[in-house]
Design an enzyme around this catalytic site. Structure first.
Site, PDB file in Angstrom:
ATOM      1  N   TYR A 135     -13.159  -3.297   2.052  1.00 41.56           N
ATOM      2  CA  TYR A 135     -12.495  -4.399   2.748  1.00 41.56           C
ATOM      3  C   TYR A 135     -13.457  -4.902   3.815  1.00 41.56           C
ATOM      4  CZ  TYR A 135      -7.961  -3.096   0.710  1.00 41.56           C
ATOM      5  OH  TYR A 135      -6.924  -2.834  -0.145  1.00 41.56           O
ATOM      6  N   HIS A 186      -8.821   7.739  -5.913  1.00 40.28           N
ATOM      7  CA  HIS A 186      -9.554   7.303  -4.725  1.00 40.28           C
ATOM      8  C   HIS A 186      -9.039   8.058  -3.510  1.00 40.28           C
ATOM      9  CE1 HIS A 186     -11.336   3.188  -6.107  1.00 40.28           C
ATOM     10  NE2 HIS A 186     -11.536   4.150  -6.980  1.00 40.28           N
ATOM     11  N   LYS A 226       0.726  -3.101  -1.341  1.00 35.25           N
ATOM     12  CA  LYS A 226       2.103  -2.605  -1.239  1.00 35.25           C
ATOM     13  C   LYS A 226       3.051  -3.146  -2.308  1.00 35.25           C
ATOM     14  CE  LYS A 226       0.923  -0.123   1.157  1.00 35.25           C
ATOM     15  NZ  LYS A 226       0.996   1.310   1.024  1.00 35.25           N
ATOM     16  N   PRO A 268      -1.435  -9.216  -0.787  1.00 33.74           N
ATOM     17  CA  PRO A 268      -2.001  -8.053  -1.473  1.00 33.74           C
ATOM     18  C   PRO A 268      -2.932  -7.200  -0.625  1.00 33.74           C
ATOM     19  CG  PRO A 268      -3.117 -10.067  -2.151  1.00 33.74           C
ATOM     20  CD  PRO A 268      -1.966 -10.496  -1.293  1.00 33.74           C
ATOM     21  N   TYR A 317      -1.402   3.076   4.090  1.00 32.35           N
ATOM     22  CA  TYR A 317      -2.068   2.654   2.857  1.00 32.35           C
ATOM     23  C   TYR A 317      -1.750   3.624   1.724  1.00 32.35           C
ATOM     24  CZ  TYR A 317      -5.640   0.402  -0.020  1.00 32.35           C
ATOM     25  OH  TYR A 317      -6.296  -0.284  -1.021  1.00 32.35           O
TER      26      TYR A 317
END
Length: 393
Positions: free
Chosen positions: A203, A74, A299, A295, A387
């Site tokens: 998200y 990704h 991480k 979550p 991220y």
């Protein structure tokens, strides 16, 4: 059963298994004790996003063959709010870093298979009852296995047995500080036998609450809804779940959410916790034994892997030279990284979720932050760097 080893590794999750793999390659003997049976460990559902640094570490120790063949690469994530979407492109903002989707269950299976193929000690159903002598140069792990009480004498004990594990209790209570936050909402997670409706994770901030669209494979979707703490997952019908997901992911345009049979469901409370220090005497903590993150920032697994890499290096230095310099620096160095990850996880969580009784003012602040990320390459880069994973130190 071995009664003596250099490193006693308590816990057969990602942190313990990766640490054992790295120690084995460095020529350092260790014994892994796992309280559950192999079937349970290999089916324990957890995170599935691997940072670039975690992938690099797995490749370096020969544990990435299936990951490279089956993991989904990704290059970004999509944020959604106010019926609009904005993609964060990781490689362009981080100098080429990206993430991979590869379920923790599969990573654990890979590491277990390698451990057993090496013929190295890995004991399932080995319940640790105590660790004594943490302040001496010969700590002892006491455990039961196959109905017998046993002892494992070690040079070091690595506690990779989770936040409620036994190894933490070997450190005197007055020497430990634990910082915690419990969030006023949970995640309702489902697995569905339907191809994902997106190429990368989504998200979503919504007036109805947060939602996340993830995946386990090209044929299996993983989705989450923000729900009140204490929600009973059985109280929702499949239709209600899909309707709520569709409402929260809604954007202007032609995107639609594909539906399919829901095969698993569970409600996951969200919390943060950090234990300081991560080393006391000959006891060292890694993974969930030292820190918990919500979550939202992906991480948890990556912090555990980083702990294992840094700890393995420190133990290899000790084994080669007799110096404890890297071991002495382990706790402080890792806690800096842990708190950075905690902050990013808190940022993602509080920006995307609506707290019970949240004021319109606070909602406007969240939307302003999302608008800022969409408008500013600097704000987008800050999110992308955290991220995709900061460099390991």
């Amino acid at each position: 059963m071995p009664s003596r080893t250099t490193v006693g590794v308590v816990g057969g999750g990602p942190a313990g298994l990766l640490l054992a793999r790295l120690l084995h390659q460095a020529g350092i003997d260790c014994v892994v004790l796992e309280s559950r049976d192999r079937g349970y460990v290999e089916q324990r559902q957890r995170a599935g996003i691997l940072e670039q640094g975690t992938v690099d570490a797995l490749r370096a120790c020969g544990a990435a063959e299936r990951l490279d063949a089956e993991g989904l690469v990704h290059d970004g994530i999509e944020l959604r709010w106010n019926r609009r979407g904005h993609r964060i492109d990781f490689p362009s903002l981080t100098g080429g870093r990206r993430v991979r989707v590869y379920a923790q269950t599969e990573l654990v299976k890979d590491l277990i298979a390698l451990r057993l193929a090496d013929g190295a000690p890995l004991l399932f159903d080995a319940r640790v009852t105590a660790v004594t002598g943490a302040d001496t140069d010969r700590p002892v792990v006491h455990y039961t296995h196959q109905g017998a009480e046993r002892s494992l004498h070690c040079d070091f004990v690595a506690g990779c047995d989770g936040f409620h594990g036994v190894v933490r209790t070997a450190i005197p209570a007055e020497e430990l500080r634990t910082f915690e936050r419990v969030y006023p909402y949970s995640w309702f997670g489902v697995l569905a036998d339907v191809p994902p409706s997106c190429d990368e994770l989504i998200y979503a901030h919504s007036p109805r609450g947060f939602a996340l669209h993830s995946m386990r494979s090209p044929a299996v979707s993983r989705l989450y809804l923000q729900v009140p703490n204490g929600t009973d997952p059985a109280a929702w019908t499949d239709g209600q779940i899909w309707d709520e997901l569709e409402a929260r992911f809604a954007v202007d345009g032609g995107w639609r959410l594909a539906r399919g049979p829901i095969t698993q469901r569970a409600v996951l409370p969200l919390r943060s916790a950090v234990t300081e220090p991560m080393r006391w005497g000959r006891v060292l903590l890694a993974g969930d034994a030292a820190h918990i993150v919500p979550p939202t920032g992906a991480k948890g697994l990556n912090l555990a892997a980083s702990d294992a890499v840094v700890l393995a290096r420190a133990l290899a230095q000790w084994a080669a030279t007799g110096t404890t310099a890297a071991l002495d620096a382990y706790s402080d160095a890792r806690l800096q990284a842990v708190w950075r990850a905690e902050h990013f996880s808190w940022f993602m969580t509080t920006t995307l979720h609506s707290a019970p009784g949240q004021s319109p003012f606070d909602t406007r602040l969240q939307l302003s932050q999302l608008d800022r990320i969409a408008a500013s390459p600097h704000a987008a880069a800050e999110l992308a760097e955290n991220y995709a994973g900061l460099p390991l130190v």
